[in-house]
Design a protein around this motif. Structure first.
Motif, PDB file in Angstrom:
ATOM      1  N   CYS A   1      37.014 -18.967  34.100  1.00 16.52           N
ATOM      2  CA  CYS A   1      37.780 -17.715  34.213  1.00 16.52           C
ATOM      3  C   CYS A   1      36.794 -16.545  34.368  1.00 16.52           C
ATOM      4  O   CYS A   1      35.968 -16.326  33.485  1.00 16.52           O
ATOM      5  CB  CYS A   1      38.640 -17.508  32.966  1.00 16.52           C
TER       6      CYS A   1
ATOM      7  N   CYS B   1      39.185 -24.364  32.539  1.00 15.66           N
ATOM      8  CA  CYS B   1      39.740 -23.051  32.920  1.00 15.66           C
ATOM      9  C   CYS B   1      39.024 -21.942  32.152  1.00 15.66           C
ATOM     10  O   CYS B   1      38.700 -20.899  32.724  1.00 15.66           O
ATOM     11  CB  CYS B   1      41.248 -23.016  32.679  1.00 15.66           C
TER      12      CYS B   1
ATOM     13  N   CYS C   1      48.305 -29.947  29.557  1.00 19.70           N
ATOM     14  CA  CYS C   1      46.930 -29.516  29.267  1.00 19.70           C
ATOM     15  C   CYS C   1      46.254 -30.494  28.309  1.00 19.70           C
ATOM     16  O   CYS C   1      46.806 -30.846  27.275  1.00 19.70           O
ATOM     17  CB  CYS C   1      46.966 -28.120  28.651  1.00 19.70           C
TER      18      CYS C   1
ATOM     19  N   CYS D   1      41.970 -20.249  37.339  1.00 23.00           N
ATOM     20  CA  CYS D   1      42.291 -21.273  36.335  1.00 23.00           C
ATOM     21  C   CYS D   1      43.323 -22.261  36.879  1.00 23.00           C
ATOM     22  O   CYS D   1      43.260 -23.460  36.595  1.00 23.00           O
ATOM     23  CB  CYS D   1      42.782 -20.633  35.051  1.00 23.00           C
TER      24      CYS D   1
ATOM     25  N   ARG E   1      48.277 -25.357  34.556  1.00 23.01           N
ATOM     26  CA  ARG E   1      48.431 -23.896  34.457  1.00 23.01           C
ATOM     27  C   ARG E   1      49.338 -23.388  35.564  1.00 23.01           C
ATOM     28  O   ARG E   1      49.112 -23.641  36.737  1.00 23.01           O
ATOM     29  CB  ARG E   1      47.059 -23.210  34.493  1.00 23.01           C
TER      30      ARG E   1
ATOM     31  N   CYS F   1      42.224 -26.412  37.385  1.00 20.98           N
ATOM     32  CA  CYS F   1      42.779 -27.311  36.357  1.00 20.98           C
ATOM     33  C   CYS F   1      43.024 -28.723  36.913  1.00 20.98           C
ATOM     34  O   CYS F   1      43.829 -28.900  37.833  1.00 20.98           O
ATOM     35  CB  CYS F   1      44.094 -26.733  35.817  1.00 20.98           C
TER      36      CYS F   1
END
Ligand code: SF4
Ligand code: SF4
Length: 96
Positions: free
Chosen positions: A35, A31, A25, A59, A68, A63
């Motif tokens: 969301c 994300c 990440c 998400c 994720r 990404c």
């Protein structure tokens, strides 16, 4: 009032599949911005409010770092839980 089939009261969802961000990440925040439940912390996208996650996997899809993921164990458990209900085709029904 139309008579709509189904078992009531409806059950609470208990999928419990809440994706987590791993070390890949980059904290871009995409994300969190996308969301639909607004449960990912924009300042720290590794923090997700699991109790409010609806397990939609948006998400995961958005990404850019593929950071994720859902636990393989939990995915297997959820697969077993829905195997019976999803083992045969259900035709669509339209209620007008
Ligand atoms: S979209 Fe991916 S890289 Fe960006 S903050 Fe979310 S988990 Fe991290
Ligand atoms: S699975 Fe859906 S609701 Fe849960 S954190 Fe990801 S985008 Fe949000």
């Amino acid at each position: 009032m139309p008579e709509i089939p189904g078992n009531r009261p409806y059950k609470e969802s208990s999928a419990g599949l809440s994706p987590k961000a791993n070390a890949s990440c980059s904290a871009c925040g995409l994300c969190a911005d996308t969301c639909p439940a607004g449960v990912i912390d924009r300042k720290n996208p590794k923090m997700t409010d699991k109790s409010k996650c609806i397990s939609c996997m948006r998400c995961v899809a958005v990404c850019p770092k593929h950071a994720r993921k859902v636990s393989g164990f939990m995915t297997a458990v959820a697969g077993m839980a829905i195997k019976k209900a999803c083992s045969f085709r259900k035709e669509c029904e339209l209620f007008l």
